[in-house]
Design a protein around this motif. Structure first.
Motif, PDB file in Angstrom:
ATOM      1  N   THR A  62      32.152  55.054  74.527  1.00  0.00           N
ATOM      2  CA  THR A  62      31.188  55.896  74.545  1.00  0.00           C
ATOM      3  C   THR A  62      29.928  55.995  74.211  1.00  0.00           C
ATOM      4  O   THR A  62      29.260  54.734  73.621  1.00  0.00           O
ATOM      5  CB  THR A  62      32.330  57.066  72.973  1.00  0.00           C
ATOM      6  OG1 THR A  62      32.902  57.612  73.904  1.00  0.00           O
ATOM      7  CG2 THR A  62      30.550  58.681  73.413  1.00  0.00           C
ATOM      8  N   ALA A  63      28.911  56.426  75.210  1.00  0.00           N
ATOM      9  CA  ALA A  63      27.590  55.705  75.162  1.00  0.00           C
ATOM     10  C   ALA A  63      26.803  56.637  74.585  1.00  0.00           C
ATOM     11  O   ALA A  63      26.160  57.804  75.540  1.00  0.00           O
ATOM     12  CB  ALA A  63      27.454  55.323  76.883  1.00  0.00           C
ATOM     13  N   GLU A  64      26.146  56.296  73.481  1.00  0.00           N
ATOM     14  CA  GLU A  64      25.568  57.567  72.740  1.00  0.00           C
ATOM     15  C   GLU A  64      24.134  56.855  72.736  1.00  0.00           C
ATOM     16  O   GLU A  64      23.540  55.969  72.350  1.00  0.00           O
ATOM     17  CB  GLU A  64      25.843  58.233  71.389  1.00  0.00           C
ATOM     18  CG  GLU A  64      25.057  59.504  70.058  1.00  0.00           C
ATOM     19  CD  GLU A  64      25.476  59.608  69.676  1.00  0.00           C
ATOM     20  OE1 GLU A  64      25.293  60.361  68.975  1.00  0.00           O
ATOM     21  OE2 GLU A  64      27.054  59.485  69.729  1.00  0.00           O
ATOM     22  N   VAL A  65      22.631  58.042  73.095  1.00  0.00           N
ATOM     23  CA  VAL A  65      21.475  57.101  73.372  1.00  0.00           C
ATOM     24  C   VAL A  65      21.114  57.922  71.709  1.00  0.00           C
ATOM     25  O   VAL A  65      21.388  58.633  71.180  1.00  0.00           O
ATOM     26  CB  VAL A  65      20.815  57.888  74.614  1.00  0.00           C
ATOM     27  CG1 VAL A  65      19.356  58.417  74.128  1.00  0.00           C
ATOM     28  CG2 VAL A  65      21.068  58.072  75.466  1.00  0.00           C
ATOM     29  N   LEU A  66      20.158  56.326  70.986  1.00  0.00           N
ATOM     30  CA  LEU A  66      19.879  56.194  70.275  1.00  0.00           C
ATOM     31  C   LEU A  66      18.086  56.549  69.585  1.00  0.00           C
ATOM     32  O   LEU A  66      17.660  56.926  68.830  1.00  0.00           O
ATOM     33  CB  LEU A  66      20.195  55.070  69.489  1.00  0.00           C
ATOM     34  CG  LEU A  66      21.167  54.272  69.089  1.00  0.00           C
ATOM     35  CD1 LEU A  66      21.456  52.713  68.767  1.00  0.00           C
ATOM     36  CD2 LEU A  66      22.171  55.212  68.005  1.00  0.00           C
TER      37      LEU A  66
ATOM     38  N   ALA B  88      28.029  50.631  58.394  1.00  0.00           N
ATOM     39  CA  ALA B  88      29.997  51.238  58.308  1.00  0.00           C
ATOM     40  C   ALA B  88      30.998  50.687  59.325  1.00  0.00           C
ATOM     41  O   ALA B  88      31.787  49.992  59.219  1.00  0.00           O
ATOM     42  CB  ALA B  88      30.096  52.121  57.015  1.00  0.00           C
ATOM     43  N   GLN B  89      30.477  51.680  60.370  1.00  0.00           N
ATOM     44  CA  GLN B  89      30.853  52.070  61.584  1.00  0.00           C
ATOM     45  C   GLN B  89      31.309  50.666  62.484  1.00  0.00           C
ATOM     46  O   GLN B  89      31.651  50.349  63.096  1.00  0.00           O
ATOM     47  CB  GLN B  89      30.272  53.194  62.717  1.00  0.00           C
ATOM     48  CG  GLN B  89      30.304  54.553  61.734  1.00  0.00           C
ATOM     49  CD  GLN B  89      29.775  55.544  62.709  1.00  0.00           C
ATOM     50  OE1 GLN B  89      29.113  55.023  63.511  1.00  0.00           O
ATOM     51  NE2 GLN B  89      29.931  56.852  61.927  1.00  0.00           N
TER      52      GLN B  89
ATOM     53  N   VAL C  80      29.048  50.084  52.209  1.00  0.00           N
ATOM     54  CA  VAL C  80      28.345  49.207  52.778  1.00  0.00           C
ATOM     55  C   VAL C  80      26.695  49.654  51.898  1.00  0.00           C
ATOM     56  O   VAL C  80      25.951  48.822  51.324  1.00  0.00           O
ATOM     57  CB  VAL C  80      27.603  49.760  54.194  1.00  0.00           C
ATOM     58  CG1 VAL C  80      26.091  49.302  54.539  1.00  0.00           C
ATOM     59  CG2 VAL C  80      28.663  49.002  54.939  1.00  0.00           C
ATOM     60  N   THR C  81      26.461  50.887  51.076  1.00  0.00           N
ATOM     61  CA  THR C  81      25.662  50.964  50.040  1.00  0.00           C
ATOM     62  C   THR C  81      25.828  50.326  48.953  1.00  0.00           C
ATOM     63  O   THR C  81      24.911  49.391  48.494  1.00  0.00           O
ATOM     64  CB  THR C  81      25.406  52.710  49.748  1.00  0.00           C
ATOM     65  OG1 THR C  81      25.044  53.183  50.507  1.00  0.00           O
ATOM     66  CG2 THR C  81      24.686  52.508  49.070  1.00  0.00           C
TER      67      THR C  81
ATOM     68  N   THR D 260      21.788  52.991  59.832  1.00  0.00           N
ATOM     69  CA  THR D 260      21.879  53.793  59.225  1.00  0.00           C
ATOM     70  C   THR D 260      22.869  53.473  58.744  1.00  0.00           C
ATOM     71  O   THR D 260      23.207  52.307  59.064  1.00  0.00           O
ATOM     72  CB  THR D 260      22.144  55.511  59.252  1.00  0.00           C
ATOM     73  OG1 THR D 260      23.320  55.405  59.799  1.00  0.00           O
ATOM     74  CG2 THR D 260      21.132  56.728  60.107  1.00  0.00           C
ATOM     75  N   HIS D 261      22.968  53.385  57.193  1.00  0.00           N
ATOM     76  CA  HIS D 261      24.287  52.997  56.599  1.00  0.00           C
ATOM     77  C   HIS D 261      25.673  53.112  56.715  1.00  0.00           C
ATOM     78  O   HIS D 261      26.650  52.063  56.687  1.00  0.00           O
ATOM     79  CB  HIS D 261      24.230  53.216  55.084  1.00  0.00           C
ATOM     80  CG  HIS D 261      23.455  52.234  53.740  1.00  0.00           C
ATOM     81  ND1 HIS D 261      23.288  52.176  52.717  1.00  0.00           N
ATOM     82  CD2 HIS D 261      22.134  52.016  54.546  1.00  0.00           C
ATOM     83  CE1 HIS D 261      21.802  51.637  52.455  1.00  0.00           C
ATOM     84  NE2 HIS D 261      21.293  51.021  54.082  1.00  0.00           N
TER      85      HIS D 261
END
Length: 208
Positions: A71-75, A160-161, A170-171, A155-156
């Motif tokens: 899946t390609a999601e725009v950041l 993590a993902q 991760v935090t 983000t953390h």
């Protein structure tokens, strides 16, 4: 190629294509960043990588005719050129040099995927995965500097993902690394204070 290309602007959060969707074509990133991820049946998400400007997305599925693997999601606000699958295939048939370049990129995508599997699957601990992730952000050829600055816009949860861990872990590890003077965080800038010490975590045993 300009005659078969459709430019478009995409806002943050837009989706270029979805995993398991039939391939419509390829997207050439002109600016911005796109998150490429896969998910399990129980909803867990693994981010494979963050695509940057200049990359071509959706190429394996477009060439093989099989569904998109990711899946390609725009950041962030992104400009991308879209080429329909049949137009792209016709272009490759007529231009041997372009077809060769596509073959090279498919090989690079394969090697990158193997590297990700090796990093996630063969790492002994989450601390090793996070250390490897941070070191991979470091610029190449930094002259062996012990202190390196890198920009971290994820983000953390997203980190993590990427390393197959929980956000809480991760935090906790970021806090632990800071206490050990391995790194310092200033906004979106991460200062690797002791690169050698961070590298020593690679191949470490699981945390007790």
């Amino acid at each position: 190629m300009a005659t078969i290309t459709s430019p478009a602007a995409y806002p943050k959060g837009a989706t270029l294509f979805v995993e398991s969707q039939s391939p419509r074509g390829v997207f050439i990133l002109c600016s911005g960043r796109v998150k490429l991820s896969t998910s399990s049946v129980d909803g867990r998400i693994l981010i494979l990588r963050i695509a940057e400007a200049g990359e071509v997305l959706g190429m394996p599925a477009t060439v093989t005719g099989k569904p998109y693997e990711l899946t390609a999601e725009v950041l962030e606000p992104t400009q991308a050129n879209f080429i329909h699958r049949q137009d792209f295939l016709n272009f490759l048939r007529d231009h041997g040099e372009a077809a060769l370049r596509v073959a090279q990129q498919l090989g690079e995508i394969y090697h990158s995927a193997v590297g990700e599997m090796r990093s996630i699957g063969l790492s002994h601990s989450v601390s090793e995965k996070l250390a490897r992730f941070l070191l991979d952000l470091s610029p190449q050829g930094d002259g062996g500097k012990s202190e390196v600055r890198v920009t971290l816009t994820l983000t953390h949860e997203e980190i993590a993902q990427m390393i197959g861990a929980s956000r809480e872990t991760v935090t906790r590890l970021f806090t632990d690394f800071k206490k050990k003077q391995l790194l310092q965080v200033k906004g979106s800038t991460v200062i690797i204070k002791n690169r050698a010490a961070l590298e020593s975590l690679l191949g470490s045993k699981p945390l007790s």
